[in-house]
Scaffold this motif. Structure first.
Motif, short mmCIF file in Angstrom:
data_model
loop_
_atom_site.label_atom_id
_atom_site.label_comp_id
_atom_site.label_asym_id
_atom_site.label_seq_id
_atom_site.Cartn_x
_atom_site.Cartn_y
_atom_site.Cartn_z
N ARG A 1 0.85 -1.19 0.00
CA ARG A 1 0.00 0.00 0.00
C ARG A 1 0.89 1.24 0.00
O ARG A 1 1.92 1.29 0.68
N GLU A 2 0.48 2.25 -0.77
CA GLU A 2 1.27 3.47 -0.89
C GLU A 2 0.41 4.70 -0.68
O GLU A 2 -0.79 4.70 -0.93
N PHE A 3 1.07 5.74 -0.22
CA PHE A 3 0.41 7.02 0.02
C PHE A 3 0.06 7.69 -1.30
O PHE A 3 0.83 7.64 -2.27
N VAL A 4 -1.10 8.33 -1.34
CA VAL A 4 -1.55 9.07 -2.51
C VAL A 4 -1.66 10.56 -2.21
O VAL A 4 -1.10 11.40 -2.92
N SER A 5 -2.40 10.89 -1.14
CA SER A 5 -2.67 12.31 -0.86
C SER A 5 -3.22 12.45 0.55
O SER A 5 -3.73 11.49 1.12
N TYR A 6 -3.10 13.65 1.11
CA TYR A 6 -3.82 13.96 2.33
C TYR A 6 -4.34 15.39 2.30
O TYR A 6 -3.86 16.23 1.53
N ILE A 7 -5.31 15.64 3.15
CA ILE A 7 -5.84 16.98 3.36
C ILE A 7 -6.00 17.18 4.86
O ILE A 7 -6.45 16.27 5.57
N ASP A 8 -5.63 18.35 5.35
CA ASP A 8 -5.73 18.58 6.79
C ASP A 8 -7.17 18.81 7.18
O ASP A 8 -8.07 18.93 6.34
N TRP A 9 -7.41 18.92 8.48
CA TRP A 9 -8.78 18.98 8.97
C TRP A 9 -9.54 20.18 8.41
O TRP A 9 -10.74 20.11 8.17
N GLY A 10 -8.84 21.29 8.24
CA GLY A 10 -9.51 22.49 7.78
C GLY A 10 -9.61 22.61 6.27
O GLY A 10 -10.29 23.50 5.75
N GLY A 11 -8.92 21.71 5.56
CA GLY A 11 -8.92 21.79 4.11
C GLY A 11 -7.93 22.81 3.57
O GLY A 11 -7.95 23.14 2.39
N THR B 1 -4.45 22.63 3.86
CA THR B 1 -3.18 22.04 3.44
C THR B 1 -3.43 20.70 2.77
O THR B 1 -4.11 19.84 3.33
N THR B 2 -2.88 20.54 1.59
CA THR B 2 -2.97 19.28 0.87
C THR B 2 -1.57 18.86 0.43
O THR B 2 -0.66 19.70 0.34
N TYR B 3 -1.43 17.58 0.18
CA TYR B 3 -0.12 17.05 -0.21
C TYR B 3 -0.37 15.83 -1.08
O TYR B 3 -1.32 15.08 -0.86
N TYR B 4 0.51 15.66 -2.07
CA TYR B 4 0.32 14.58 -3.04
C TYR B 4 1.62 13.82 -3.28
O TYR B 4 2.71 14.40 -3.25
#
Length: 121
Positions: free
Chosen positions: A43-53, A55-58
């Motif tokens: 399994r690999e990381f794709v993306s995240y978004i912080d609680w407030g929306g 900060t995102t990262y890909y």
């Protein structure tokens, strides 16, 4: 409880939007990540978004093609996937963590069951 939906079969170059819905509004206080697992691979990381929306990262492999967003009123996080490639074929999981800004799956406390995405060439 996290429930993914929106997976399916699509041709290369097409688009899909995945949804990750939570049963509790506390979900909106967690960073939400998307991970994927292709057959025979880890399994690999794709993306995240912080609680407030804010900060995102890909992952580099999806940057510029995928967009993560969230809608607090619906306790839902989305993953918009464009310009899909056969190598994007995988089971996609959403997960939630109280650790902000994490691309490490070990920090994620809650997981969905996954949704299959298949991209044909």
């Amino acid at each position: 409880q996290l429930v993914e939906s929106g997976g399916g079969l699509v041709q290369a170059g097409g688009s899909l939007r995945l949804s990750c819905a939570a049963s509790a509004s506390t979900f909106n206080t967690y960073t939400t990540g998307w991970f994927r697992q292709a057959p025979g691979k880890e399994r690999e990381f794709v993306s995240y978004i912080d609680w407030g929306g804010y900060t995102t990262y890909y992952a580099d492999s999806v940057k510029g093609r995928f967009t993560v967003s969230r809608e607090h009123a619906k306790n839902t996080v989305y993953l918009e996937m464009n310009s899909l490639k056969p190598e994007d074929t995988a089971v996609y999981f959403c997960a939630a963590t109280s650790t902000p800004y994490s691309d490490y799956e070990g920090w994620y406390e809650f997981w969905g069951q996954g949704t299959q995405v298949t991209v044909s060439s």
